[in-house]
Structure formats: C-alpha cells, structure tokens
Design an enzyme around this catalytic site. Structure first.
Site, PDB file in Angstrom:
ATOM      1  N   GLU A   1       0.841  -1.194   0.000  1.00 42.14           N
ATOM      2  CA  GLU A   1       0.000   0.000   0.000  1.00 42.14           C
ATOM      3  C   GLU A   1       0.881   1.250   0.000  1.00 42.14           C
ATOM      4  O   GLU A   1       1.947   1.269   0.618  1.00 42.14           O
ATOM      5  CB  GLU A   1      -0.907  -0.002   1.234  1.00 42.14           C
TER       6      GLU A   1
ATOM      7  N   ASP B   1       0.069   5.372   0.666  1.00 42.13           N
ATOM      8  CA  ASP B   1      -1.074   6.134   1.175  1.00 42.13           C
ATOM      9  C   ASP B   1      -0.843   7.632   1.269  1.00 42.13           C
ATOM     10  O   ASP B   1       0.169   8.079   1.820  1.00 42.13           O
ATOM     11  CB  ASP B   1      -1.427   5.665   2.596  1.00 42.13           C
TER      12      ASP B   1
ATOM     13  N   GLU C   1      -3.308  10.122   3.326  1.00 42.27           N
ATOM     14  CA  GLU C   1      -4.491  10.168   4.180  1.00 42.27           C
ATOM     15  C   GLU C   1      -4.584  11.565   4.801  1.00 42.27           C
ATOM     16  O   GLU C   1      -3.634  12.034   5.432  1.00 42.27           O
ATOM     17  CB  GLU C   1      -4.421   9.122   5.291  1.00 42.27           C
TER      18      GLU C   1
END
Length: 237
Positions: free
Chosen positions: A49, A51, A53
C-alpha cells in the site's frame, strides 16, 4: 459520508508501477474524526500500500496529511505534514510516483517525501504485486484527530470531499492474465521516463524545505514508539 456509510471508488485497472495524480478538495469546516484518502493498494493478505491520508480537524485547525508505505502487510512508516495552503478552499493535485527505485509523494508538483528501495539492505519495498488506485472517505474518530480524543460531530453530516482529474497516463497497466512484473505492458502518453525518475537538485531543495517547515511527525525520530530500536531504514544514510 454520514453516520450510516462512507464512500469511495477504485480504478478499473491494476498497475505495476506508475505515476498517478488526483485533484482533491477536502471537507470544509469541522472535519474532525474523518479521513479522506487517495492511495494504491494490492489485493489479498499481506497487502502492499502507498497512502495519502488527510486527517480531519476542528474548524480553524489545519488538516494533517499522513503518508505511509506498506510492503507485505508491514507498515508503521508514517510521515505527517501540515500543508502550506488551505486544502478545502480549492482543488490541489496529489501525486504518487512508484517505480523500482523509489516512491515519491508530491503536492502540486512539490515533493514532500521520498522512499528509496533499500531491499538490498533488508528493507521491504513494494515491487512484486500490482495495485489499484483508491479514493475514500470514512469515519475514523477512534484515532484520526488528536489520537481519537476529538470525535466526529454528526450534526455536520453529510461530510463531502471532492475529487477530479484522476490521471494514470504514465503507468504500467497490469493484465490479469500475467504473473510477472517484467511482462507488464506500458501505456504512456509521455514515454517511460518516470520508470527511472529521481529527484533533481531543485526537487531535493524543495523536499528539504517541506520537511523542515511542514513535517510534524517522522517515525524515524519516534524513539518511544520503537523502544527496541528504530527501523533499519532510519539508520541508513
């Protein structure tokens, strides 16, 4: 997002390396407890992953941009930043460059974080599993704002973040019938220079400027979190 459900979408294609851009305009006003995300993720257990955020906050307090990289399900590599603009006043471009040598996180063309491939030194790096692009909005008031001390105010629902102009023209689309990263077919309107892209001098200076002035958390300095010693990559110059 309301109290019943969040929202999100995923790309139709899977990608094995690429440069992906998305323009986002975040939740205005009191966004405490919410998370708006733009990320790449593989399927199955032990996922990879990459990310972005955006952690909501009370009205007047800045968003925190949380970045993280997971490889084989192992993460805990967060760096967090304030932004040098109001991310809910207008759209801004957030970019992930992912090739065999590095991962670059950029905001409006300015690099904010570089994660180099240090597999030769024993540090996992996501390079063997294709990933889709996702964007989502959900409630995370157990941790998102001040470690969960500030909860989502549902009287402000529904919460709305906006996205537009998703771009993956410079990317390697992963055909579902292939199992080797070397077999991936490139579809790129700008050639494949991104596959060897690295930071030039001016980019390095911009990266240092962001990290000096806007970084608010770096896992590589969090001795309380890692009492047995910092992760290996933190000690590699």
């Amino acid at each position: 997002m309301d109290k019943v459900s969040g929202s999100g979408f995923e790309s139709k294609n899977e990608y094995m390396f690429g440069k992906m851009d998305m323009q986002l305009k975040l939740i205005p006003g009191n966004s405490a407890g919410t998370v708006t995300a733009f990320y790449l993720s593989s399927k199955g257990p032990g996922s990879d992953e990459i990310d972005f955020e955006f952690l909501g906050n009370l009205s007047g307090d800045p968003y925190i941009l949380n970045t993280n990289v997971l490889s084989q399900g192992k993460g805990d590599r967060e760096q967090q930043f304030f932004l040098w603009f109001d991310p809910n006043a207008d759209f801004h471009t957030y970019s992930i460059l992912w090739n065999r040598q590095r991962i670059l996180f950029s905001v409006d063309g300015t690099p904010i974080r570089e994660v180099e491939n240090m597999e030769s030194r024993g540090v996992p790096f996501p390079k063997n599993r294709p990933m889709r692009v996702y964007s989502s909005l959900w409630n995370a008031d157990d941790w998102a704002t001040m470690g969960g001390l500030i909860k989502t105010n549902w009287s402000n629902a529904p919460f709305t973040a906006s996205c537009r102009n998703f771009n993956a023209d410079m990317a390697c689309v992963w055909p579902s019938n292939l199992t080797s990263a070397s077999s991936c077919s490139f579809i790129s309107t700008a050639g494949d220079q991104w596959m060897i892209e690295e930071l030039h001098t001016s980019d390095q200076e911009n990266l240092k400027w962001v990290q000096k002035n806007y970084m608010v958390y770096d896992y590589c300095t969090d001795l309380k979190r890692f009492p047995q010693g910092l992760p290996l990559e933190c000690n590699i110059a």
